[in-house]
Scaffold this active site. Sequence first.
Site, PDB file in Angstrom:
ATOM      1  N   ASP A 192     -24.902  20.203  55.572  1.00 40.91           N
ATOM      2  CA  ASP A 192     -25.400  21.468  57.020  1.00 40.91           C
ATOM      3  C   ASP A 192     -24.343  21.304  58.136  1.00 40.91           C
ATOM      4  O   ASP A 192     -23.951  19.733  58.505  1.00 40.91           O
ATOM      5  CB  ASP A 192     -26.823  21.221  57.599  1.00 40.91           C
ATOM      6  CG  ASP A 192     -27.260  22.106  58.464  1.00 40.91           C
ATOM      7  OD1 ASP A 192     -27.329  22.563  59.165  1.00 40.91           O
ATOM      8  OD2 ASP A 192     -28.010  22.493  57.870  1.00 40.91           O
ATOM      9  N   ASN A 196     -27.464  25.686  63.535  1.00 47.40           N
ATOM     10  CA  ASN A 196     -28.895  26.732  63.910  1.00 47.40           C
ATOM     11  C   ASN A 196     -30.239  25.555  63.472  1.00 47.40           C
ATOM     12  O   ASN A 196     -31.191  25.726  63.864  1.00 47.40           O
ATOM     13  CB  ASN A 196     -29.142  28.052  63.486  1.00 47.40           C
ATOM     14  CG  ASN A 196     -30.137  28.321  63.574  1.00 47.40           C
ATOM     15  OD1 ASN A 196     -29.985  28.656  64.917  1.00 47.40           O
ATOM     16  ND2 ASN A 196     -31.263  29.922  63.269  1.00 47.40           N
ATOM     17  N   SER A 216     -32.092  37.494  50.048  1.00 51.06           N
ATOM     18  CA  SER A 216     -33.127  38.072  50.278  1.00 51.06           C
ATOM     19  C   SER A 216     -33.305  39.661  49.973  1.00 51.06           C
ATOM     20  O   SER A 216     -32.745  40.000  49.559  1.00 51.06           O
ATOM     21  CB  SER A 216     -32.934  38.102  52.367  1.00 51.06           C
ATOM     22  OG  SER A 216     -33.622  39.300  52.738  1.00 51.06           O
ATOM     23  N   ALA A 217     -34.594  40.004  50.271  1.00 50.17           N
ATOM     24  CA  ALA A 217     -35.136  41.699  50.150  1.00 50.17           C
ATOM     25  C   ALA A 217     -34.897  42.633  50.624  1.00 50.17           C
ATOM     26  O   ALA A 217     -34.477  44.003  50.563  1.00 50.17           O
ATOM     27  CB  ALA A 217     -36.746  41.479  50.453  1.00 50.17           C
ATOM     28  N   THR A 218     -33.556  42.363  52.293  1.00 50.67           N
ATOM     29  CA  THR A 218     -32.981  43.477  52.161  1.00 50.67           C
ATOM     30  C   THR A 218     -31.993  43.837  52.040  1.00 50.67           C
ATOM     31  O   THR A 218     -31.289  44.697  51.815  1.00 50.67           O
ATOM     32  CB  THR A 218     -31.743  42.335  53.553  1.00 50.67           C
ATOM     33  OG1 THR A 218     -31.584  41.915  53.021  1.00 50.67           O
ATOM     34  CG2 THR A 218     -32.954  42.302  54.728  1.00 50.67           C
ATOM     35  N   TYR A 234     -25.530  41.763  57.144  1.00 51.49           N
ATOM     36  CA  TYR A 234     -26.644  41.030  56.075  1.00 51.49           C
ATOM     37  C   TYR A 234     -26.500  40.938  54.899  1.00 51.49           C
ATOM     38  O   TYR A 234     -26.696  39.904  54.137  1.00 51.49           O
ATOM     39  CB  TYR A 234     -27.726  40.265  57.334  1.00 51.49           C
ATOM     40  CG  TYR A 234     -28.854  39.811  56.500  1.00 51.49           C
ATOM     41  CD1 TYR A 234     -27.820  38.127  56.554  1.00 51.49           C
ATOM     42  CD2 TYR A 234     -29.947  40.044  55.932  1.00 51.49           C
ATOM     43  CE1 TYR A 234     -29.056  36.898  55.818  1.00 51.49           C
ATOM     44  CE2 TYR A 234     -30.647  38.738  55.722  1.00 51.49           C
ATOM     45  CZ  TYR A 234     -30.398  37.754  55.532  1.00 51.49           C
ATOM     46  OH  TYR A 234     -30.815  36.633  54.821  1.00 51.49           O
ATOM     47  N   LYS A 290     -25.610  39.442  51.479  1.00 53.65           N
ATOM     48  CA  LYS A 290     -26.320  38.874  50.562  1.00 53.65           C
ATOM     49  C   LYS A 290     -25.939  39.622  49.195  1.00 53.65           C
ATOM     50  O   LYS A 290     -25.893  38.285  48.155  1.00 53.65           O
ATOM     51  CB  LYS A 290     -27.834  38.633  51.157  1.00 53.65           C
ATOM     52  CG  LYS A 290     -28.562  38.043  52.110  1.00 53.65           C
ATOM     53  CD  LYS A 290     -28.111  36.420  52.397  1.00 53.65           C
ATOM     54  CE  LYS A 290     -28.499  35.831  52.646  1.00 53.65           C
ATOM     55  NZ  LYS A 290     -28.274  34.200  52.043  1.00 53.65           N
ATOM     56  N   TYR A 346     -36.137  36.303  48.932  1.00 52.30           N
ATOM     57  CA  TYR A 346     -37.263  36.594  49.778  1.00 52.30           C
ATOM     58  C   TYR A 346     -37.900  37.611  50.598  1.00 52.30           C
ATOM     59  O   TYR A 346     -36.938  38.223  50.865  1.00 52.30           O
ATOM     60  CB  TYR A 346     -37.104  34.893  50.524  1.00 52.30           C
ATOM     61  CG  TYR A 346     -35.982  33.928  50.744  1.00 52.30           C
ATOM     62  CD1 TYR A 346     -36.219  33.262  49.315  1.00 52.30           C
ATOM     63  CD2 TYR A 346     -35.572  33.607  51.481  1.00 52.30           C
ATOM     64  CE1 TYR A 346     -35.442  32.376  49.238  1.00 52.30           C
ATOM     65  CE2 TYR A 346     -34.761  32.432  51.091  1.00 52.30           C
ATOM     66  CZ  TYR A 346     -34.936  31.597  49.915  1.00 52.30           C
ATOM     67  OH  TYR A 346     -33.830  30.008  50.048  1.00 52.30           O
ATOM     68  N   ASN A 355     -36.922  36.653  64.315  1.00 54.09           N
ATOM     69  CA  ASN A 355     -38.231  36.769  63.520  1.00 54.09           C
ATOM     70  C   ASN A 355     -39.671  36.786  64.578  1.00 54.09           C
ATOM     71  O   ASN A 355     -39.994  36.274  65.697  1.00 54.09           O
ATOM     72  CB  ASN A 355     -38.167  35.859  62.540  1.00 54.09           C
ATOM     73  CG  ASN A 355     -37.521  36.090  61.627  1.00 54.09           C
ATOM     74  OD1 ASN A 355     -36.478  36.943  61.623  1.00 54.09           O
ATOM     75  ND2 ASN A 355     -36.849  34.789  61.245  1.00 54.09           N
ATOM     76  N   GLY A 396     -32.877  51.675  60.944  1.00 53.16           N
ATOM     77  CA  GLY A 396     -32.995  50.157  59.894  1.00 53.16           C
ATOM     78  C   GLY A 396     -34.217  49.464  59.624  1.00 53.16           C
ATOM     79  O   GLY A 396     -34.583  49.460  57.937  1.00 53.16           O
TER      80      GLY A 396
END
Length: 333
Positions: A31, A35, A124-126, A148, A152, A176, A198, A292
């Site tokens: 890492d 963040n 991601s579900a995005t 973003y 992905k 996710y 979030n 969006g």
Amino acid sequence: MKVLVTGGAGFIGSHTTIELIAQKHDVLIIDNFSNSSLEVIRRIEKISKKTCEFLNMDIRETSKLIAVFEKFVPDCVIHFAGLKSVGDSIIFPLDYYDNNFLGSLSLLKAMDASGCKKIIYSSSATVYGEPKYVPLDEKHPCEPVNPYGKTKLFVEEMLKDWATSKDKNSAIILRYFNPVGAHSSGLLGEDPLGVPNNLMPIIADVAIGKLPHINIYGNDYSTRDGTGERDYVHVVDLAQAHVAAVKKVSQRDFDVFNIGTGSGTTVLELIEEFKKASGKKISTNFVNRRMGDVAISIASVEKAKDELSWSAVKDIKDMSSDAWRWKIQNMTE
């Protein structure tokens, strides 16, 4: 099994590390702490009662990463490292392509150089974009609407090509939906640096008086109460999905799984549940919709249940109470 975890000091990575250690896996975290913090490592050790190996480095440093792989010799990689703010990705798209895509490319180069052939990817579900139907299954078209989500999806496509290029290469993608909650100990939770993006951390900040109110973007959607509806999944359930994927990754070349609960909660319903958990008043302010945002995003989770033998067990009450415990135990830290 020896598992290398990129971004293992982050929100989801740290919870997954706890679950991996509990299952007797040998874990190394990489890492760059952009963040997260070293305090997370100490808390992982406190919860697991095990020493947690970690390296402070950036996965884009390919030559250094190859040396790490050659020394640790992992059987599998779980790849969390990357930037994750939809809003920031629109403002700073090149940062997202650099971190998320080029970082993943560097990781795959290191895996090839060292002979590591198994990877679980944090997606991601995005990637789905505007839902054409709900619940969203893994066959839903992928048409992301922000940088973003595009990064992905591009990494998913790269992993698919990598996995099918050589014998025994294996990749599992976990898409996710909306991870929330915290570890039941109150020692680990979502702790974004700067202003949170979030919903749950913002609600918590309003509950403790750090913020005056929460802005709700739109109250005219076609949902039960007009606010956006999402599939929230407890971070510990999500972490356990990764452990399940580690067990299955060698049995397939490439596969994709949604990770959610299969049920939706609106913004107002989540706020109401958090009020119950905290006993606090949470002021709201309705504002215009954000560009969006979609009305409803709910996962079809049958594939994960059938093929990973995984399903979420914690509900929105658990998510709210655990997030509140984390918040009140860490207000001054």
